[in-house]
Design an enzyme around this catalytic site. Structure first.
Site, PDB file in Angstrom:
ATOM      1  N   LYS A 226       0.876  -1.197  -0.001  1.00 20.61           N
ATOM      2  CA  LYS A 226       0.091  -0.027   0.009  1.00 20.61           C
ATOM      3  C   LYS A 226       0.843   1.315  -0.037  1.00 20.61           C
ATOM      4  CE  LYS A 226      -3.903  -2.165   2.515  1.00 20.61           C
ATOM      5  NZ  LYS A 226      -4.652  -2.096   3.944  1.00 20.61           N
TER       6      LYS A 226
ATOM      7  N   TYR B 167     -12.380  -2.496  -3.646  1.00 23.79           N
ATOM      8  CA  TYR B 167     -13.208  -2.626  -2.297  1.00 23.79           C
ATOM      9  C   TYR B 167     -14.763  -2.463  -2.776  1.00 23.79           C
ATOM     10  CZ  TYR B 167      -8.482  -1.826  -0.214  1.00 23.79           C
ATOM     11  OH  TYR B 167      -7.151  -1.935  -0.067  1.00 23.79           O
TER      12      TYR B 167
ATOM     13  N   PHE C 179     -16.416   4.212   6.283  1.00 21.42           N
ATOM     14  CA  PHE C 179     -15.013   4.262   6.341  1.00 21.42           C
ATOM     15  C   PHE C 179     -14.481   4.475   4.670  1.00 21.42           C
ATOM     16  CE2 PHE C 179     -15.716  -0.334   6.715  1.00 21.42           C
ATOM     17  CZ  PHE C 179     -14.815  -0.747   5.704  1.00 21.42           C
TER      18      PHE C 179
ATOM     19  N   ASN D 187      -1.840  -0.196   7.190  1.00 17.92           N
ATOM     20  CA  ASN D 187      -1.023  -1.231   7.567  1.00 17.92           C
ATOM     21  C   ASN D 187      -0.213  -2.071   6.519  1.00 17.92           C
ATOM     22  OD1 ASN D 187      -3.103  -2.321   5.946  1.00 17.92           O
ATOM     23  ND2 ASN D 187      -4.255  -3.185   7.499  1.00 17.92           N
TER      24      ASN D 187
ATOM     25  N   HIS E 285      -2.048  -5.412   1.727  1.00 18.30           N
ATOM     26  CA  HIS E 285      -3.368  -5.997   1.433  1.00 18.30           C
ATOM     27  C   HIS E 285      -3.061  -7.347   0.960  1.00 18.30           C
ATOM     28  CE1 HIS E 285      -7.236  -7.091   0.058  1.00 18.30           C
ATOM     29  NE2 HIS E 285      -6.653  -7.428  -1.097  1.00 18.30           N
TER      30      HIS E 285
ATOM     31  N   GLU F  83      -9.168 -10.426  -7.696  1.00 21.07           N
ATOM     32  CA  GLU F  83      -8.239  -9.287  -7.593  1.00 21.07           C
ATOM     33  C   GLU F  83      -7.096  -9.400  -8.580  1.00 21.07           C
ATOM     34  OE1 GLU F  83      -7.585  -9.544  -3.298  1.00 21.07           O
ATOM     35  OE2 GLU F  83      -9.236  -8.662  -2.928  1.00 21.07           O
TER      36      GLU F  83
END
Length: 152
Positions: A9, A49, A57, A112, A115, A126
């Site tokens: 990310k 997503y 969010f 974080n 992914h 994906e």
């Protein structure tokens, strides 16, 4: 052999941790079969997503994932989906165990670092979002016989 998508990310890219993360996957014996640096667009974010688009969010998630380049990686290996997710640790870096990527490098839930697909179905979906069929490299590693037994 199973495949999964891993995205390094924007926080991982900006913090210059690409090499550290890749080396952990390689040291584990996982096989990189495709990789590229790209800028996620709002459209790609919504596709990736899709299950979160209507959640409160999502706007901040889209803002984050489109804020800087990501590195998309297709990894291959035995039980690679589970193995990678175990290597990442808990989603929230503050709760991730030491020794996991997030436990060692993250202190955030959203930022974080990485992914990873959570199932074979999501991995295929994906991978199809980030790679064309001709972008996968099929090659053998000379060290494979030293990473696992022939019958595994």
């Amino acid at each position: 052999m199973q495949r999964t998508l891993v995205l390094l990310k924007p926080d991982c890219v900006q913090r210059r941790l690409i090499g550290d993360v890749l080396s952990r996957f390689e040291a584990k014996g996982l096989h990189i079969v495709a990789m590229k640096l790209l800028q996620v667009t709002p459209e790609l974010s919504k596709q990736h997503y899709a299950e979160h688009v209507e959640k409160p969010f999502y706007p901040s998630l889209e803002e984050f994932i489109t804020s800087a380049p990501v590195v998309a990686i297709a990894l291959e290996g035995l039980e690679v989906i589970r193995v990678v997710r175990d290597m990442l640790g808990a989603t929230n870096g503050l709760q991730a165990a030491p020794g996991t990527l997030r436990g060692d490098y993250s202190s955030s839930r959203q930022m974080n670092l990485v992914h990873a697909s959570d199932s074979e179905e999501s991995a295929q979906r994906e991978l199809d979002l980030y790679f064309n069929a001709d972008e996968f490299c099929d090659y053998s590693l000379v060290l494979t016989p030293f990473m696992r037994a022939d019958d595994e």
